[in-house]
Design a protein around this motif. Sequence first.
Motif, PDB file in Angstrom:
ATOM      1  N   ALA A 156      -0.407   8.321  12.057  1.00  0.00           N
ATOM      2  CA  ALA A 156      -0.850   7.874  10.740  1.00  0.00           C
ATOM      3  C   ALA A 156       0.230   7.060  10.041  1.00  0.00           C
ATOM      4  O   ALA A 156      -0.057   6.044   9.383  1.00  0.00           O
ATOM      5  CB  ALA A 156      -1.241   9.077   9.886  1.00  0.00           C
ATOM      6  N   MET A 157       1.484   7.478  10.179  1.00  0.00           N
ATOM      7  CA  MET A 157       2.566   6.742   9.542  1.00  0.00           C
ATOM      8  C   MET A 157       2.786   5.395  10.218  1.00  0.00           C
ATOM      9  O   MET A 157       3.141   4.415   9.551  1.00  0.00           O
ATOM     10  CB  MET A 157       3.847   7.574   9.536  1.00  0.00           C
ATOM     11  N   ALA A 158       2.567   5.322  11.520  1.00  0.00           N
ATOM     12  CA  ALA A 158       2.679   4.041  12.217  1.00  0.00           C
ATOM     13  C   ALA A 158       1.621   3.063  11.709  1.00  0.00           C
ATOM     14  O   ALA A 158       1.895   1.874  11.508  1.00  0.00           O
ATOM     15  CB  ALA A 158       2.541   4.244  13.719  1.00  0.00           C
ATOM     16  N   THR A 159       0.406   3.559  11.489  1.00  0.00           N
ATOM     17  CA  THR A 159      -0.652   2.707  10.935  1.00  0.00           C
ATOM     18  C   THR A 159      -0.290   2.246   9.531  1.00  0.00           C
ATOM     19  O   THR A 159      -0.447   1.065   9.188  1.00  0.00           O
ATOM     20  CB  THR A 159      -1.986   3.467  10.914  1.00  0.00           C
ATOM     21  N   ALA A 160       0.189   3.173   8.702  1.00  0.00           N
ATOM     22  CA  ALA A 160       0.566   2.822   7.333  1.00  0.00           C
ATOM     23  C   ALA A 160       1.685   1.778   7.323  1.00  0.00           C
ATOM     24  O   ALA A 160       1.688   0.867   6.485  1.00  0.00           O
ATOM     25  CB  ALA A 160       0.996   4.072   6.569  1.00  0.00           C
ATOM     26  N   PHE A 161       2.637   1.908   8.256  1.00  0.00           N
ATOM     27  CA  PHE A 161       3.728   0.934   8.311  1.00  0.00           C
ATOM     28  C   PHE A 161       3.200  -0.441   8.697  1.00  0.00           C
ATOM     29  O   PHE A 161       3.621  -1.460   8.133  1.00  0.00           O
ATOM     30  CB  PHE A 161       4.792   1.390   9.312  1.00  0.00           C
ATOM     31  N   ALA A 162       2.257  -0.498   9.640  1.00  0.00           N
ATOM     32  CA  ALA A 162       1.664  -1.779  10.027  1.00  0.00           C
ATOM     33  C   ALA A 162       0.928  -2.415   8.853  1.00  0.00           C
ATOM     34  O   ALA A 162       1.020  -3.629   8.619  1.00  0.00           O
ATOM     35  CB  ALA A 162       0.718  -1.574  11.208  1.00  0.00           C
ATOM     36  N   GLY A 193       0.762  -1.243   0.000  1.00  0.00           N
ATOM     37  CA  GLY A 193       0.000   0.000   0.000  1.00  0.00           C
ATOM     38  C   GLY A 193       0.789   1.286   0.000  1.00  0.00           C
ATOM     39  O   GLY A 193       0.224   2.346   0.249  1.00  0.00           O
ATOM     40  N   GLY A 194       2.086   1.253  -0.282  1.00  0.00           N
ATOM     41  CA  GLY A 194       2.909   2.459  -0.287  1.00  0.00           C
ATOM     42  C   GLY A 194       4.219   2.198   0.430  1.00  0.00           C
ATOM     43  O   GLY A 194       4.364   1.220   1.156  1.00  0.00           O
ATOM     44  N   VAL A 195       5.187   3.072   0.226  1.00  0.00           N
ATOM     45  CA  VAL A 195       6.496   2.901   0.858  1.00  0.00           C
ATOM     46  C   VAL A 195       6.387   3.034   2.373  1.00  0.00           C
ATOM     47  O   VAL A 195       5.420   3.570   2.905  1.00  0.00           O
ATOM     48  CB  VAL A 195       7.524   3.910   0.302  1.00  0.00           C
TER      49      VAL A 195
END
Length: 282
Positions: A245-251, A161-163
């Motif tokens: 938000a970035m922590a969620t995206a990383f998960a 879903g993205g870098v």
Amino acid sequence: MSEPRSVLYETPAAHVARLVLNRPEARNAQDTALLYELNAAFDRAARDDTIKVIILAANGPHFSSGHDLREGGSVAEQMAAFEPVGTWCGFGCAGAEARMAREKEIYLGLSERWRNIPKPTIAAVQGKCIAGGLMLAWPCDIIVAADDAAFADNTVGMGVGGVEYFAHPWELGPRKAKELLFTADWLSAEEARALGMVNHVVPAAELQAFALALAEKIARKPLFALKLAKEAVNAAEDAQGRVGAMATAFALHQLAHSHNMQVHGLPVDPSGLQVQPKSKAG
């Protein structure tokens, strides 16, 4: 540095350090060695009280083609020669744990570390800047792009879903971030400037001179005031929820790798891989 390395350290002017990605034959693809060399160079500039501004540049026609997917071996083997700078551990563990540990350390962790260096940083970007390449440019405070620069995140095509350093909504705004991710289309230097992701677009032949002149202009200011100004702007972004938000995206990024391993036996989905579309820059 007298010997060719993955990252060169230069002092082209008083109070200015320039870090130069030096794998032009690989389009400055980021293997583990390059990332740790770059981190060491950032540390060197950050800890030198005579340095006020740091430029991140790259040798060759392209800034960075992203992560070097040709790097072989297990996670434990890839990480064995390097001393972690973060506290995450488990590089030799089974299942999803080792991959998450590695990406927490060398991708999200290093990019966030560079973003928070208490000195102004300038990325000088030419040619292609793809996926992981964004994770080198985006942590910098200012981006100067050559008129031939083009930016893309093609990870959705790989089933992810993205870098890992998911700064898209802050760099592009939510609607353009979604379009960039959904389509994997290229973003030209001028388009990136119009969106606020890039500060300046200059002819390719003038890129390094322009970035250096900008760094020298900034370096005339008191260093402590520069540190405080950067801290204030970064705090404003973080107050908007960037860190969470970035922590969620990383998960979610790690969930995608785990899913792909279960379904395809690979960390990416091979069905979505395709030739990268041509950029407007050619």
